[in-house]
Design a protein around this motif. Structure first.
Motif, PDB file in Angstrom:
ATOM      1  N   VAL A 140       0.853  -1.196   0.000  1.00 48.26           N
ATOM      2  CA  VAL A 140       0.000   0.000   0.000  1.00 48.26           C
ATOM      3  C   VAL A 140       0.885   1.240   0.000  1.00 48.26           C
ATOM      4  O   VAL A 140       2.057   1.183   0.401  1.00 48.26           O
ATOM      5  CB  VAL A 140      -0.931  -0.008   1.248  1.00 48.26           C
ATOM      6  N   ASP A 141       0.342   2.358  -0.478  1.00 53.08           N
ATOM      7  CA  ASP A 141       0.964   3.672  -0.333  1.00 53.08           C
ATOM      8  C   ASP A 141       0.052   4.486   0.576  1.00 53.08           C
ATOM      9  O   ASP A 141      -1.169   4.500   0.362  1.00 53.08           O
ATOM     10  CB  ASP A 141       1.112   4.378  -1.674  1.00 53.08           C
ATOM     11  N   ALA A 142       0.624   5.179   1.554  1.00 52.56           N
ATOM     12  CA  ALA A 142      -0.226   5.852   2.534  1.00 52.56           C
ATOM     13  C   ALA A 142       0.347   7.199   2.944  1.00 52.56           C
ATOM     14  O   ALA A 142       1.557   7.329   3.170  1.00 52.56           O
ATOM     15  CB  ALA A 142      -0.394   4.974   3.781  1.00 52.56           C
ATOM     16  N   TYR A 143      -0.548   8.208   3.040  1.00 49.20           N
ATOM     17  CA  TYR A 143      -0.209   9.461   3.705  1.00 49.20           C
ATOM     18  C   TYR A 143      -0.295   9.202   5.202  1.00 49.20           C
ATOM     19  O   TYR A 143      -1.338   8.791   5.711  1.00 49.20           O
ATOM     20  CB  TYR A 143      -1.194  10.570   3.315  1.00 49.20           C
ATOM     21  N   MET A 144       0.785   9.462   5.919  1.00 46.67           N
ATOM     22  CA  MET A 144       0.835   9.080   7.327  1.00 46.67           C
ATOM     23  C   MET A 144       0.224  10.118   8.255  1.00 46.67           C
ATOM     24  O   MET A 144      -0.273   9.800   9.329  1.00 46.67           O
ATOM     25  CB  MET A 144       2.284   8.794   7.739  1.00 46.67           C
ATOM     26  N   ILE A 152       4.318  10.651   1.595  1.00 41.79           N
ATOM     27  CA  ILE A 152       3.708   9.369   1.265  1.00 41.79           C
ATOM     28  C   ILE A 152       4.734   8.290   1.603  1.00 41.79           C
ATOM     29  O   ILE A 152       5.912   8.403   1.249  1.00 41.79           O
ATOM     30  CB  ILE A 152       3.350   9.262  -0.228  1.00 41.79           C
ATOM     31  N   VAL A 153       4.283   7.221   2.273  1.00 43.32           N
ATOM     32  CA  VAL A 153       5.148   6.084   2.562  1.00 43.32           C
ATOM     33  C   VAL A 153       4.709   4.908   1.689  1.00 43.32           C
ATOM     34  O   VAL A 153       3.549   4.490   1.727  1.00 43.32           O
ATOM     35  CB  VAL A 153       5.097   5.695   4.049  1.00 43.32           C
ATOM     36  N   HIS A 154       5.646   4.388   0.895  1.00 37.54           N
ATOM     37  CA  HIS A 154       5.403   3.235   0.044  1.00 37.54           C
ATOM     38  C   HIS A 154       5.746   1.975   0.846  1.00 37.54           C
ATOM     39  O   HIS A 154       6.889   1.809   1.288  1.00 37.54           O
ATOM     40  CB  HIS A 154       6.263   3.308  -1.215  1.00 37.54           C
TER      41      HIS A 154
END
Length: 219
Positions: A140-144, A152-154
């Protein structure tokens, strides 16, 4: 002359006050002004923009954004031993905000530093754990923390076997890293996300993925 705007800052960047001014994806947002508050290493900006709500009314807003670049992280797991490989390191922001000692258990990873996410996560895994990983699975890719942080963390996962290929890996000393590699039974690590033993968001996400859809999901 201002570093990071007219002249290069310590990382060679200029034009940092242009971020957001050319956005066109949302016609209900019009950026009016961008002020660079700091570009010591990461970039702190204050942006003034007009926003049109769903009723058609326009209002002016002011937001600070913290731009530290984007990152990548990975859950390393051993299916046969039913374990995961994490790292433990000191995190001052967590320590100053109530963590007992600031020593957080996390999935390895770091900033992209202009690399592709896949290349960055391989680099960080080798530096921090000593494992040289093969095929990656993108999770997943997520804005933390999208209210204030642009990052964004991949997120990835990959199997590992045996001992690390690079002996003595513990992060980069020149970057102040002092990292302990920790292999935990998966069930224990998952329980730690519930009892407060693991409080890092990306690590919690990946451990829950592993239990629901990943290598330790029940048939």
């Amino acid at each position: 002359m201002t570093a990071g705007i007219d002249t290069p800052d310590r990382r060679g960047r200029t034009g940092l006050d242009r971020a957001g001014r050319d956005l066109t994806g949302n016609p209900r947002v019009k950026v009016r002004d961008v002020q660079v508050l700091s570009s010591h290493w990461y970039v702190l900006r204050n942006t003034v923009f007009d926003y049109q709500d769903r009723h058609g009314r326009w209002t002016t807003h002011e937001r600070e954004t913290h731009d530290r670049g984007n990152g990548a992280t990975i859950l390393l797991y051993n299916r046969e031993r039913r374990t995961v490989v994490l790292i433990r390191q000191f995190r001052y922001p967590a320590y100053v905000n109530g963590h007992p000692d600031g020593m957080l258990l996390e999935t390895p990873g770091g900033l992209l530093d202009e690399d592709r996410p896949e290349d960055a996560v391989r680099r960080e895994t080798a530096e921090e754990t000593g494992y040289v990983i093969g095929e990656l699975e993108h999770v997943v890719d997520a804005y933390m923390s999208p209210g204030s942080v642009t990052e964004i963390v991949h997120c990835y996962a990959a199997p590992v076997e045996g001992e690390p290929q690079i002996a003595g890996a513990a992060g980069l000393a020149e970057e102040g890293e002092d990292i302990e590699v920790v292999e935990l039974p998966f069930d224990r690590a998952l329980a730690m996300t519930r009892d407060g033993g693991i409080t890092d968001a990306k690590t919690i996400m990946l451990l829950q993925w592993a239990a629901l859809d990943g290598p330790f999901a029940r048939a």
